[in-house]
Design a protein around this motif. Structure first.
Motif, mmCIF file in Angstrom:
data_model
loop_
_atom_site.group_PDB
_atom_site.id
_atom_site.type_symbol
_atom_site.label_atom_id
_atom_site.label_comp_id
_atom_site.label_asym_id
_atom_site.label_seq_id
_atom_site.Cartn_x
_atom_site.Cartn_y
_atom_site.Cartn_z
ATOM 1 N N CYS A 23 0.818 -1.221 0.000
ATOM 2 C CA CYS A 23 0.000 0.000 0.000
ATOM 3 C C CYS A 23 0.848 1.267 0.000
ATOM 4 O O CYS A 23 0.447 2.305 0.527
ATOM 5 N N GLN A 75 -3.363 3.302 -2.354
ATOM 6 C CA GLN A 75 -4.420 2.685 -1.544
ATOM 7 C C GLN A 75 -5.779 2.759 -2.240
ATOM 8 O O GLN A 75 -6.576 1.827 -2.152
ATOM 9 N N GLN A 78 -6.349 -0.236 -4.907
ATOM 10 C CA GLN A 78 -6.062 -1.613 -4.494
ATOM 11 C C GLN A 78 -6.801 -2.654 -5.342
ATOM 12 O O GLN A 78 -6.218 -3.663 -5.730
#
Length: 92
Positions: A23, A75, A78
């Motif tokens: 991340c 993030q 994802q």
């Protein structure tokens, strides 16, 4: 000496996998993605079905390197990162 097609695909997959699992990432990784994608786009070995995905990843990397919050950018992608890694495994 330029890296071979298979190695380029593995590098692409490695960076995307790292972004997905960690991340986080670096501007240098985004720039590396762009260089690898440019090379793959002109390579005759690249599956035509993969080229649209490569364009999407290129856009992702450009947005990432220009983002003031790169980790947040990663993030927020994802789901796409997971799908891209899965697709690369399918086509490579």
């Amino acid at each position: 000496m330029p890296i071979q097609y298979h190695d380029q695909v593995n590098l692409l997959k490695d960076i995307l996998s790292e972004h997905q699992s960690e991340c986080c990432g670096t501007v240098a990784e985004c720039e590396q993605l762009e260089r690898v994608i440019k090379s793959l786009m002109v390579n005759s070995n690249t599956n035509p079905n993969v080229k649209n995905m490569l364009e999407d990843i290129y856009t992702y990397s450009q947005s990432g390197k220009n983002s003031t919050e790169l980790d947040q950018h990663i993030q927020s992608h994802q789901e796409q990162l997971s799908q891209w890694v899965e697709d690369i495994n399918t086509y490579s």
